[in-house]
Motif scaffolding. Structure first.
Motif, PDB file in Angstrom:
ATOM      1  N   GLN A 222       0.979  -1.097  -0.108  1.00  0.00           N
ATOM      2  CA  GLN A 222      -0.031  -0.006  -0.076  1.00  0.00           C
ATOM      3  C   GLN A 222       1.069   1.275  -0.024  1.00  0.00           C
ATOM      4  O   GLN A 222       1.394   1.761   1.196  1.00  0.00           O
ATOM      5  CB  GLN A 222      -0.971   0.087   1.212  1.00  0.00           C
ATOM      6  CG  GLN A 222      -2.139  -1.005   1.142  1.00  0.00           C
ATOM      7  CD  GLN A 222      -2.903  -1.017   2.098  1.00  0.00           C
ATOM      8  OE1 GLN A 222      -2.593  -0.946   3.411  1.00  0.00           O
ATOM      9  NE2 GLN A 222      -4.027  -1.313   2.123  1.00  0.00           N
ATOM     10  N   PRO A 223       1.214   1.600  -1.289  1.00  0.00           N
ATOM     11  CA  PRO A 223       2.198   2.783  -1.306  1.00  0.00           C
ATOM     12  C   PRO A 223       1.847   4.116  -0.330  1.00  0.00           C
ATOM     13  O   PRO A 223       2.715   4.872  -0.205  1.00  0.00           O
ATOM     14  CB  PRO A 223       2.111   3.392  -2.786  1.00  0.00           C
ATOM     15  CG  PRO A 223       1.850   2.007  -3.499  1.00  0.00           C
ATOM     16  CD  PRO A 223       0.687   1.161  -2.509  1.00  0.00           C
ATOM     17  N   THR A 224       0.441   4.493  -0.398  1.00  0.00           N
ATOM     18  CA  THR A 224       0.137   5.589   0.268  1.00  0.00           C
ATOM     19  C   THR A 224      -0.171   5.286   1.640  1.00  0.00           C
ATOM     20  O   THR A 224      -0.669   6.482   2.377  1.00  0.00           O
ATOM     21  CB  THR A 224      -1.039   6.309  -0.423  1.00  0.00           C
ATOM     22  OG1 THR A 224      -2.212   5.244  -0.348  1.00  0.00           O
ATOM     23  CG2 THR A 224      -0.909   6.668  -1.846  1.00  0.00           C
ATOM     24  N   ARG A 225      -0.112   4.299   2.316  1.00  0.00           N
ATOM     25  CA  ARG A 225      -0.245   3.789   3.640  1.00  0.00           C
ATOM     26  C   ARG A 225       1.040   3.560   4.555  1.00  0.00           C
ATOM     27  O   ARG A 225       1.982   2.818   3.778  1.00  0.00           O
ATOM     28  CB  ARG A 225      -1.202   2.577   3.882  1.00  0.00           C
ATOM     29  CG  ARG A 225      -2.673   2.864   2.859  1.00  0.00           C
ATOM     30  CD  ARG A 225      -3.633   3.750   3.925  1.00  0.00           C
ATOM     31  NE  ARG A 225      -4.629   4.152   3.056  1.00  0.00           N
ATOM     32  CZ  ARG A 225      -5.611   5.126   3.204  1.00  0.00           C
ATOM     33  NH1 ARG A 225      -5.481   5.706   4.135  1.00  0.00           N
ATOM     34  NH2 ARG A 225      -6.793   5.297   2.687  1.00  0.00           N
ATOM     35  N   GLY A 226       1.031   4.121   5.434  1.00  0.00           N
ATOM     36  CA  GLY A 226       2.497   3.738   6.446  1.00  0.00           C
ATOM     37  C   GLY A 226       2.296   2.350   6.916  1.00  0.00           C
ATOM     38  O   GLY A 226       1.398   1.673   7.230  1.00  0.00           O
ATOM     39  N   GLN A 227       3.424   2.076   7.197  1.00  0.00           N
ATOM     40  CA  GLN A 227       3.703   0.781   8.131  1.00  0.00           C
ATOM     41  C   GLN A 227       5.124   0.784   8.765  1.00  0.00           C
ATOM     42  O   GLN A 227       5.919   1.637   8.446  1.00  0.00           O
ATOM     43  CB  GLN A 227       3.468  -0.339   7.179  1.00  0.00           C
ATOM     44  CG  GLN A 227       2.756  -1.498   7.767  1.00  0.00           C
ATOM     45  CD  GLN A 227       2.629  -2.894   6.758  1.00  0.00           C
ATOM     46  OE1 GLN A 227       1.818  -2.525   5.768  1.00  0.00           O
ATOM     47  NE2 GLN A 227       3.248  -3.976   6.880  1.00  0.00           N
ATOM     48  N   GLN A 228       5.541  -0.171   9.402  1.00  0.00           N
ATOM     49  CA  GLN A 228       6.863  -0.218   9.893  1.00  0.00           C
ATOM     50  C   GLN A 228       7.386  -1.574   9.764  1.00  0.00           C
ATOM     51  O   GLN A 228       8.062  -2.230  10.412  1.00  0.00           O
ATOM     52  CB  GLN A 228       6.785  -0.113  11.561  1.00  0.00           C
ATOM     53  CG  GLN A 228       6.281   1.488  12.034  1.00  0.00           C
ATOM     54  CD  GLN A 228       6.278   1.688  13.492  1.00  0.00           C
ATOM     55  OE1 GLN A 228       5.503   0.684  14.182  1.00  0.00           O
ATOM     56  NE2 GLN A 228       6.566   2.903  13.947  1.00  0.00           N
TER      57      GLN A 228
END
Lengths: 377, 270
Positions: free
Chosen positions: A115-121
């Motif tokens: 998901q290019p537009t959603r953040g993650q760690q």
């Protein structure tokens, strides 16, 4: 330049931090959600006499950054997980040839295009273990727009001091959020530069370290001649397939980070003094955790947070110390649990509770409050 | 040569009959002929037999990962345009794994000089087919009876059509002419590509029964057909019959670091 105040996004704060640290070379390739760093650099670099260079891919970007660094320029690239995946081999080269540079990873949802537009760690372990072989890396984890600036300045300083690549590991939320940014007067910033050789050229051994385990670095185009290679090399820089040369080099490359961990690691303690329960967090989830801790405190629950501003080298001692002071540790991460495993390893017998969320929104404060209720009952 | 070569590293690792030593000397002679300040010359290579070349030069030298010598060189040249940046590497390194960087560096027209030693196969790993191996030739990964399924790049055509401002090809036996072209390439304010067709008797020669190093170099002399100024698309490469040699492209185009310098002046109102 005197102090400036901006209302801006994390990505731009990061670019400004790099410029304030003296970065004059940016090699990159557009990628969501790090593109704003490249765009800002493309505007700003001509103003400061630096170069913004857009390459054909991330491999060329990072390799050119290594090249620029060897001329003495402070150099960086910025990307997201898929870009880092392409850069990993060159990151190993930068480690092996002890090249100061900064890599910004604005982490998005993965694996693959995710998901290019959603953040993650999801890239915390990639930063540490991504390239092949045994090595250490430095990774800083900002949690606000101001910290994007401050930590980027610090990343350059650490890269120069230890002659190593340094990661800024920020999630998309931190990269794209807008907050107040204060850019200090340039005279108030502490800016470091690599050690240059002091011996005459004929006596120079390019990979002979000083007591701090870091060798002085000669620059391309200087009077010093040297050979830098990704092959295992001796103090002269010459390739070697001898066992002792490999052991000595790899041990030193690891120890120059590990033995200096206390100087590298930065942590924030939040309401921890009397806490029975501790949240260990970094990046965006730490912002939810702060709110959750205040709410739980209002209910009389003694809870606090240890916020990691540095994840690599991992703050083992701080976690062991924390575990000896509290009854429970909660680890909210925007992934399936990465730092969690290290916290568990160093917390020994203290129970560690994972709140895994491999998605774009961090854990909501009320979810963390609920977890605090669960473990305290 | 002692001024330019790290004599403490000799003898070098190349097999008897290999052309890489000759090509190394060509570059050293070109630097000598131009009278360059050797401290300001940077030599970069990738991986493979030719990738070891940078390690023998007594100046600032760097041995990159496989295929990335040009990308590293671009960073060096842009960060410090006063340096003379030379890439020496092989056909596999520059045209296969590094092919993308090669064509884009040609397009960007950055003032670096690439000397590509083309030995028609991957020598260091024992002789596998590569991007320059001719159709039906034998290698460890294109064994008899069928040989190579693929068709090769013509590197002169590739560099010329990608935008390089100076393109030449010589064989390893045409040392004087090749040295002159390398010197021209270094002097050229733009991206220069010089292909040196060489012999790999140990791997490619043995697999294709082309004889020893001496026989292979004699053959190169026989089939070399000098055609300076020929349009690059006519620069035929047929190992058996005819290898067209010469300088095929020498054109003027705005150079990247010069354009960047002009941009800086404009940004400061000059």
């Amino acid at each position: 330049m005197p102090e400036r105040v901006m209302f801006t996004m994390g990505d731009i704060a990061c670019a400004e931090g790099a410029l304030s640290a003296g970065c004059r070379y940016f090699g990159g390739y557009p990628i969501t959600p790090a593109t704003e760093i490249a765009e800002w650099m493309a505007r700003r670099m001509p103003e400061v006499g630096g170069a913004y260079v857009q390459y054909e891919d991330e491999i060329a970007s990072i390799t050119s950054v290594i090249g620029a660094s060897w001329t003495g320029a402070k150099a960086m690239t910025a990307t997201s997980g898929p870009g880092v995946s392409l850069m990993l081999e060159a990151i190993g080269l930068a480690v092996m040839t002890e090249t100061p540079l900064v890599i910004v990873n604005i982490m998005r949802g993965g694996p693959s295009t995710g998901q290019p537009t959603r953040g993650q760690q999801g890239d915390v372990m990639q930063a540490k273990w991504g390239s092949h072989g045994d090595y250490q890396i430095i990774a800083l984890t900002p949690a606000s727009v101001q910290e994007m600036f401050d930590q980027t300045v610090r990343a350059f300083n650490l890269a120069e001091r230890f002659r190593t690549p340094v990661f800024i590991l920020a999630d998309e939320t931190v990269g794209h959020m807008r907050e107040r940014l204060v850019i200090p007067d340039e005279h108030d910033l502490k800016i470091e530069y690599r050690k240059l050789p002091k011996v005459p050229p004929e006596e120079y051994l390019p990979f002979k370290a000083d007591d701090d385990l870091v060798p002085p670095m000669a620059l391309l185009g200087s009077e010093y001649q040297f050979y830098a290679t990704g092959l295992t090399h001796d103090e002269r820089g010459y390739p070697s397939d001898k066992e002792n040369v490999q052991i000595e080099l790899i041990t030193r490359l690891n120890n120059k980070i590990l033995h200096n961990a206390d100087k590298i690691i930065e942590l924030e303690e939040f309401m921890l003094d009397d806490a029975d329960i501790a949240v260990v967090s970094y990046g965006t989830p730490s912002r939810s955790a702060k709110r959750a801790i205040k709410d739980a405190r209002n209910e009389g629950i003694k809870v606090g947070m240890l916020r990691l501003k540095t994840v690599w080298p991992f703050p083992e001692k701080a976690i062991a110390d924390l575990a000896s002071r509290v009854k429970h540790i909660i680890v909210p991460e925007q992934n399936m649990g990465q730092i969690y495993h290290l916290v568990k390893e160093h917390a020994l017998t203290t129970p560690v509770h994972l709140m895994a969320k491999p998605a774009g929104m961090p854990q909501y404060p009320q979810e963390i409050v609920q977890k605090i209720h669960e473990v305290s009952s | 040569m002692q001024k330019y070569i790290r004599t403490d590293r000799l003898p070098w690792i190349y097999c008897p009959g290999c052309s890489i030593g000759i090509a190394t000397q060509m570059v050293a002679h070109a630097i000598e002929d131009l009278g360059l300040d050797f401290h300001k010359v940077v030599i970069i290579s990738g991986i493979g037999c030719s990738g070891r070349t940078s390690g023998y030069f007594k100046t600032g030298t760097y041995h990159t990962t496989h295929g990335r010598a040009i990308a590293f060189a671009e960073g060096v040249k842009i960060a410090n345009p006063e340096l003379e940046v030379i890439v020496i590497s092989g056909d596999g390194d520059l045209a296969a794994i590094g092919g993308n960087h090669l064509i884009h560096a040609c397009r960007r027209n950055i003032d670096i000089t690439v000397v590509c030693i083309n030995n028609l196969n991957y020598g260091m790993t024992g002789g596998q087919f590569g991007p320059t191996t001719e159709h039906e030739r034998y290698s460890q990964t294109s064994p008899p009876p069928f040989g190579n399924v693929e068709h090769p790049f013509n590197l002169v055509q590739l560099a010329a059509s990608s935008g390089a401002t100076f393109v030449a090809r010589w064989t390893a036996v045409q040392a004087r002419r090749a040295t002159k072209s390398i010197a021209k390439g270094i002097k050229k304010k733009g991206f220069s590509f010089i292909e040196i067709v060489g012999a790999c008797p140990t791997a490619y020669g043995r697999m294709n029964r082309l004889g020893d190093g001496l026989a292979m170099h004699k053959h190169l002399l026989e089939v070399a057909d000098i055609q300076n100024g020929l349009p690059p698309h006519e620069a035929e490469f047929d190992y058996e019959r005819r290898i067209v040699c010469g300088e095929f492209v020498n054109i003027e185009k705005p150079e990247y670091t010069e354009v960047l310098r002009q941009m800086h002046l404009k940004a400061h109102g000059q």
